[in-house]
Design a protein around this motif. Structure first.
Motif, short mmCIF file in Angstrom:
data_model
loop_
_atom_site.label_atom_id
_atom_site.label_comp_id
_atom_site.label_asym_id
_atom_site.label_seq_id
_atom_site.Cartn_x
_atom_site.Cartn_y
_atom_site.Cartn_z
N ARG A 38 -38.78 -21.75 29.57
CA ARG A 38 -40.04 -22.49 29.62
C ARG A 38 -41.20 -21.57 29.93
NH1 ARG A 38 -40.01 -27.93 33.09
NH2 ARG A 38 -37.98 -28.74 32.49
N GLU A 39 -42.24 -21.71 29.16
CA GLU A 39 -43.47 -20.94 29.36
C GLU A 39 -43.96 -21.07 30.81
OE1 GLU A 39 -44.95 -19.60 26.41
OE2 GLU A 39 -46.34 -18.54 27.75
N GLY A 40 -44.10 -19.94 31.48
CA GLY A 40 -44.71 -19.96 32.82
C GLY A 40 -43.80 -20.42 33.95
N ALA A 41 -42.54 -20.74 33.65
CA ALA A 41 -41.66 -21.24 34.72
C ALA A 41 -41.25 -20.12 35.67
CB ALA A 41 -40.43 -21.90 34.12
N VAL A 42 -40.97 -18.95 35.13
CA VAL A 42 -40.52 -17.82 35.94
C VAL A 42 -41.51 -16.67 35.77
CG1 VAL A 42 -38.67 -16.11 36.25
CG2 VAL A 42 -38.08 -18.49 35.75
N ALA A 43 -41.83 -16.00 36.87
CA ALA A 43 -42.80 -14.90 36.84
C ALA A 43 -42.43 -13.88 35.76
CB ALA A 43 -42.86 -14.24 38.21
N ASN A 44 -43.42 -13.40 35.09
CA ASN A 44 -43.28 -12.34 34.07
C ASN A 44 -42.35 -12.72 32.92
OD1 ASN A 44 -44.80 -10.58 35.80
ND2 ASN A 44 -42.93 -10.30 37.00
N GLY A 45 -42.04 -14.00 32.79
CA GLY A 45 -41.13 -14.41 31.71
C GLY A 45 -39.72 -13.85 31.89
N ASP A 46 -39.37 -13.49 33.14
CA ASP A 46 -38.03 -12.94 33.39
C ASP A 46 -36.95 -13.98 33.12
OD1 ASP A 46 -39.07 -10.50 34.11
OD2 ASP A 46 -39.02 -10.90 36.27
N THR A 47 -35.78 -13.50 32.74
CA THR A 47 -34.64 -14.37 32.48
C THR A 47 -33.41 -13.84 33.22
OG1 THR A 47 -33.74 -13.15 30.59
CG2 THR A 47 -35.52 -14.72 30.12
N GLY A 48 -32.29 -14.52 33.06
CA GLY A 48 -31.06 -14.12 33.76
C GLY A 48 -30.38 -12.90 33.16
N ASP A 49 -30.94 -12.33 32.15
CA ASP A 49 -30.41 -11.10 31.58
C ASP A 49 -31.46 -10.01 31.66
OD1 ASP A 49 -27.74 -10.87 30.56
OD2 ASP A 49 -28.20 -12.60 29.29
N PRO A 50 -31.10 -8.81 32.06
CA PRO A 50 -29.74 -8.39 32.40
C PRO A 50 -29.37 -8.62 33.86
CG PRO A 50 -31.20 -6.49 32.53
CD PRO A 50 -32.06 -7.68 32.17
N ALA A 51 -30.29 -9.17 34.63
CA ALA A 51 -30.09 -9.25 36.09
C ALA A 51 -29.63 -7.87 36.58
CB ALA A 51 -29.10 -10.35 36.45
N ALA A 52 -28.67 -7.81 37.47
CA ALA A 52 -28.23 -6.50 37.96
C ALA A 52 -26.98 -6.05 37.20
CB ALA A 52 -27.98 -6.54 39.46
N ASP A 53 -26.73 -6.70 36.07
CA ASP A 53 -25.62 -6.31 35.20
C ASP A 53 -24.28 -6.25 35.94
OD1 ASP A 53 -24.59 -5.65 32.70
OD2 ASP A 53 -24.82 -3.50 33.01
N HIS A 54 -24.17 -7.10 36.94
CA HIS A 54 -22.99 -7.06 37.81
C HIS A 54 -21.72 -7.49 37.06
CE1 HIS A 54 -20.57 -7.55 41.43
NE2 HIS A 54 -20.33 -8.80 41.10
N TYR A 55 -21.88 -8.33 36.06
CA TYR A 55 -20.70 -8.79 35.31
C TYR A 55 -19.97 -7.59 34.72
CZ TYR A 55 -17.93 -11.94 32.31
OH TYR A 55 -16.91 -12.64 31.71
N ARG A 56 -20.74 -6.61 34.29
CA ARG A 56 -20.11 -5.42 33.70
C ARG A 56 -19.89 -4.31 34.72
NH1 ARG A 56 -22.96 -3.85 28.32
NH2 ARG A 56 -24.79 -3.85 29.66
N ARG A 57 -20.72 -4.27 35.75
CA ARG A 57 -20.62 -3.18 36.74
C ARG A 57 -19.89 -3.59 38.01
NH1 ARG A 57 -24.67 0.83 35.23
NH2 ARG A 57 -25.49 0.01 33.28
N MET A 58 -19.15 -4.68 37.94
CA MET A 58 -18.46 -5.17 39.14
C MET A 58 -17.62 -4.10 39.84
SD MET A 58 -15.28 -6.31 40.11
CE MET A 58 -14.38 -7.06 38.76
N PRO A 59 -16.81 -3.30 39.11
CA PRO A 59 -15.99 -2.31 39.83
C PRO A 59 -16.83 -1.31 40.62
CG PRO A 59 -15.19 -2.59 37.58
CD PRO A 59 -16.50 -3.32 37.66
N GLU A 60 -17.95 -0.89 40.02
CA GLU A 60 -18.85 0.05 40.69
C GLU A 60 -19.45 -0.60 41.95
OE1 GLU A 60 -23.31 1.79 39.65
OE2 GLU A 60 -22.09 1.04 37.99
N ASP A 61 -19.80 -1.88 41.83
CA ASP A 61 -20.41 -2.57 42.97
C ASP A 61 -19.41 -2.79 44.10
OD1 ASP A 61 -22.87 -2.53 41.72
OD2 ASP A 61 -22.64 -4.54 40.83
N VAL A 62 -18.17 -3.07 43.74
CA VAL A 62 -17.14 -3.24 44.78
C VAL A 62 -16.90 -1.88 45.47
CG1 VAL A 62 -14.71 -3.79 45.24
CG2 VAL A 62 -16.06 -5.25 43.71
#
Ligand code: FCB
Length: 455
Positions: A38-62
């Motif tokens: 939605r236009e203007g709902a989230v600052a800077n038009g940010d979305t849930g991607d890539p976020a912190a890419d934890h889905y792919r970097r989980m082993p590194e984060d653990v």
């Protein structure tokens, strides 16, 4: 300043805020994916991607958590990965959480999953979302699917994170997903979320009877700006009612508080509470407390109506400035009321173990020319809050753990990526992780079980 033996030291994240990979392995859109569009709902038009890419970097984060000496990791499971569109179970979605839990256990870190941290499958929102009673039953089905896979390895479960936000920011002010501004729907959502807690807790108990199941609430001590003003006191009572007691009382005392029930009757609370619901909601093995700040409120002059309010029924509320330092989120820094809050929970409600499941702060952190991130204000913030928590323990409060929010900089809901809460800095361009000075400091605190060598 040493904490009791066995005190849990942790860090927290939530699925939508860190994972990214929002279309991977069969995940369906959640209300937050839709809201970000939605236009203007989230600052800077940010979305849930890539976020912190934890889905792919989980082993590194653990591995990073292991290096820091984290004792317990609070994360959330994404409903739209496990039952996309709220329907059939998606084994590929569960695989991720199974790998995460196994990696944590291998690293000697206790897994502390939350089943719902705000990412309702959008298909369920299209059927009414939390304003629809059926969503609570769908939540129980989803909980059962997660338990079926992980119930043999996880000892502590949390049903919901901050149902107040889901209900009132999501359905009354529209500042959070799904972005609706319908006070009656918000009130219905609050009840159905509580019902979901009760049904979800039953699902946990019937599948893993030897585990603990609790709920996390965001509790705000509320004070009247002018204690001599009946109007200010009335606003404070109502704000405290919708913010805190609406959730605490049904879970811990088995019934809605009478005054709050009366305040919300014009918004349909009586119409959605069915016979026996309060018995289903009642009960928790522990209470997770998220503490960021207190609320200092006053009644605004007649005519200056702020609407829609996140405290349904409160139309005239102002927040007089107290000259306190502020965080990057514009929140007052005030650790002291945390002591009173914990003492109040311990003494005025039936006893349950307490955990601070979130406490933390956003500052405008930058990586210096030397590659370091110096964040002395964050260190001071955490130290003040730990001292406040320790004072409560000295007064007999059964506080068993503390989780810093957050491990990583992440997607801060309507604020997008602009607010950095992490102990670890994330460069969203490269996904490079840089532990801030506070990470090293907190690592010492965890190792020493407190602030060793300090008064
Ligand atoms: C809490 C949320 C968490 C995070 C912090 C800053 O209300 O539970 O996801 O956004 O605030």
């Amino acid at each position: 300043m040493t904490f009791p033996e066995g005190f849990l030291w942790g860090v927290a994240t939530a699925a939508f805020q860190v994972e990214g990979s929002t279309t991977a392995d069969g995940r369906s859109p959640s209300i937050w994916d839709a809201f970000c569009e939605r236009e203007g709902a989230v600052a800077n038009g940010d979305t849930g991607d890539p976020a912190a890419d934890h889905y792919r970097r989980m082993p590194e984060d653990v591995a990073l958590m292991r290096e820091l000496g984290v004792g317990v990791y609070r994360f959330s499971v994404a409903w739209p990965r496990v039952r996309p569109d709220g329907g059939e179970v998606n084994p590929a979605g569960l695989d991720f959480y199974e790998r995460l839990v196994d990696s944590l256990l291998e690293a000697g870190i206790l897994p502390w999953p939350t089943l719902y941290h705000w990412d309702l499958p959008n298909a369920l929102e299209e059927r009414g979302g939390w304003a629809n009673r059926d969503t609570a039953y769908r939540f129980a089905d989803y909980a059962a699917a997660v338990l079926d896979r992980l119930g043999d390895r996880v000892r502590t479960w949390t049903t919901l994170n901050e149902p107040w936000c889901s209900a009132f920011l999501g359905y009354a002010t529209g500042r959070h997903a799904p972005g609706r501004t319908e006070p009656e729907s918000a009130v219905a959502a609050a009840h159905h979320l509580l019902l979901a807690h009760g049904l979800g807790a039953d699902a946990v108990r019937s599948s893993a009877s030897d585990s603990q199941v609790g709920i996390t609430l965001n509790l705000f001590p509320v004070s009247a700006a002018d204690p001599d003003s009946a109007e200010d006191r009335e606003v404070a009572r109502r704000v405290d009612g919708v913010q805190n007691r609406l959730f605490l009382d049904p879970v811990l005392r088995g019934r809605y508080p009478e005054d709050v029930f009366a305040d919300l009757e014009p918004f349909g609370l009586r119409d959605v509470v069915r016979e026996g619901d309060e018995d289903v909601i009642a009960g928790t093995d522990f209470l997770g407390v998220n503490y960021y700040r207190d609320l200092h409120v006053a009644a605004t002059p007649e005519g200056e109506v702020r609407r829609p309010s996140e405290w349904v029924g409160v139309e005239r509320v102002a927040f007089p400035k107290r000259g306190l330092p502020q965080t990057d989120s514009g929140w007052d820094v005030n650790a002291e009321p945390l002591t009173g809050l914990l003492v109040h929970l311990h003494t005025d409600y039936p006893r349950v173990p307490l955990y601070i499941t979130e406490n933390g702060v956003a500052y405008a952190d930058v990586v210096g020319a030397d590659g370091r991130v110096d964040d002395p204000d964050r260190i001071a913030f955490v130290e003040q809050h730990l001292r406040a928590a320790h004072r409560a323990i000295e007064q007999g409060v059964d506080l068993r753990g503390y989780f810093y929010w957050s491990l990583l900089d992440n997607f801060e809901w309507g604020e997008g990526y602009a607010k950095r809460f992490g102990l670890v800095h994330v460069d969203y361009g490269t996904q490079r992780r840089t532990p801030k000075a506070s990470a090293a400091w907190y690592s010492r605190v965890m190792a020493d079980n407190g602030l060793a060598g300090r008064e």
